[in-house]
Design an enzyme around this catalytic site. Sequence first.
Site, mmCIF file in Angstrom:
data_model
loop_
_atom_site.group_PDB
_atom_site.id
_atom_site.type_symbol
_atom_site.label_atom_id
_atom_site.label_comp_id
_atom_site.label_asym_id
_atom_site.label_seq_id
_atom_site.Cartn_x
_atom_site.Cartn_y
_atom_site.Cartn_z
ATOM 1 N N ASP A 1 70.688 69.842 41.348
ATOM 2 C CA ASP A 1 70.448 69.056 40.286
ATOM 3 C C ASP A 1 71.000 69.563 39.126
ATOM 4 O O ASP A 1 71.743 70.785 38.928
ATOM 5 C CB ASP A 1 68.875 68.880 39.946
ATOM 6 C CG ASP A 1 68.366 68.328 38.787
ATOM 7 O OD1 ASP A 1 68.592 67.317 38.557
ATOM 8 O OD2 ASP A 1 67.490 68.899 38.111
ATOM 9 N N ARG B 1 63.186 55.137 28.741
ATOM 10 C CA ARG B 1 63.698 56.083 27.691
ATOM 11 C C ARG B 1 65.076 55.481 27.413
ATOM 12 O O ARG B 1 65.325 55.391 26.234
ATOM 13 C CB ARG B 1 63.795 57.316 28.733
ATOM 14 C CG ARG B 1 62.551 58.095 28.709
ATOM 15 C CD ARG B 1 62.822 59.509 29.318
ATOM 16 N NE ARG B 1 63.087 59.260 30.803
ATOM 17 C CZ ARG B 1 63.497 60.143 31.659
ATOM 18 N NH1 ARG B 1 63.918 61.271 31.275
ATOM 19 N NH2 ARG B 1 63.754 59.816 32.912
ATOM 20 N N GLY C 1 69.741 62.818 38.218
ATOM 21 C CA GLY C 1 69.178 61.606 37.427
ATOM 22 C C GLY C 1 69.557 61.388 36.151
ATOM 23 O O GLY C 1 69.250 60.125 35.715
ATOM 24 N N ASP D 1 69.957 68.641 35.061
ATOM 25 C CA ASP D 1 68.976 69.067 33.997
ATOM 26 C C ASP D 1 67.892 69.916 34.315
ATOM 27 O O ASP D 1 67.366 69.993 35.356
ATOM 28 C CB ASP D 1 68.441 67.811 33.434
ATOM 29 C CG ASP D 1 69.412 66.889 32.805
ATOM 30 O OD1 ASP D 1 70.466 67.462 32.046
ATOM 31 O OD2 ASP D 1 69.170 65.552 32.843
#
Length: 298
Positions: A84, A134, A178, A86
Amino acid sequence: MSAILTLVANREATTLTSHDIELASTLAAGGEAIPLSPGEAVDIACGPLTPAQIDAIRFGLGDRPVDVLYGPAAGRRKKILVADMDSTTVANETLDDVAAHAERLRPGIGEEVAAVTRRSMNGEIDFQTSLRNRVALLKGLPASLLEEAWKDVKINAGAQTLVRTMNAHGAVTALVSGGFTWFTSRVGELCGFVENHANILNLSGDTLTGTVREPILGPDAKLQHLIRIALTSGAPLSSALTIGDGANDLPMLRAAGLGMAFHAKPVVRKEIVNRIEHGTLRAALFAQGYRAEEFVEA
């Protein structure tokens, strides 16, 4: 013995002591400790351990900043790395950073976006819906906010060493996020990932449209990238290492031979046995039996 218990100390906070090692070895009914990095990491051969037994070792170490990792002795060095971005490869939540920089233009947007991110990463709300919502808040804002946010990005300690070491030993390395390709392309290049995959922000000239290209790369897509890489490389999922921190990482963490939670959210810590809670991403190399002198430093 069929398994290996690995202790990794946060080397900036402490040094692994003989007492740490003896306590863990006793609780694991393990053998002699084999150093991987003096004062930082050791392997202890042992038999099969349950998650409860591993947690008991963590409890025994108390407030010592030492990570307790565990896995089969066979096949430790993985042929695939899917990480991943973040709060894992980088210290940031990049979408939150974009929103924070937008505060001067749209007061309150920073905390509004960050609040949804926190709920999404802890599995409280659907990832795809939360991402659309968002991003919608960014509609009409200048794309230059991306460049401002990029200046704040900090690569987490050990990330470059992890990727470059696994590359050097023939692994396929992929950054799967993501987040957004605007960031993964840059982070991937800095760290040395062979592949990077993420969502694409839609722009109209120099303005954010408030939309993201469909389909959204979410939890299932992360898993599918892992499966694709395994099929393409001819390596089983048992030879894969995955690392993440949020609920959207859980499918790929469950599927890999070694799924590791990195300073993770509570929902992830609750489920994943191998957790880096104190140290850096160097721990993911020690968990594979690499010695410090084998690391390829950035």
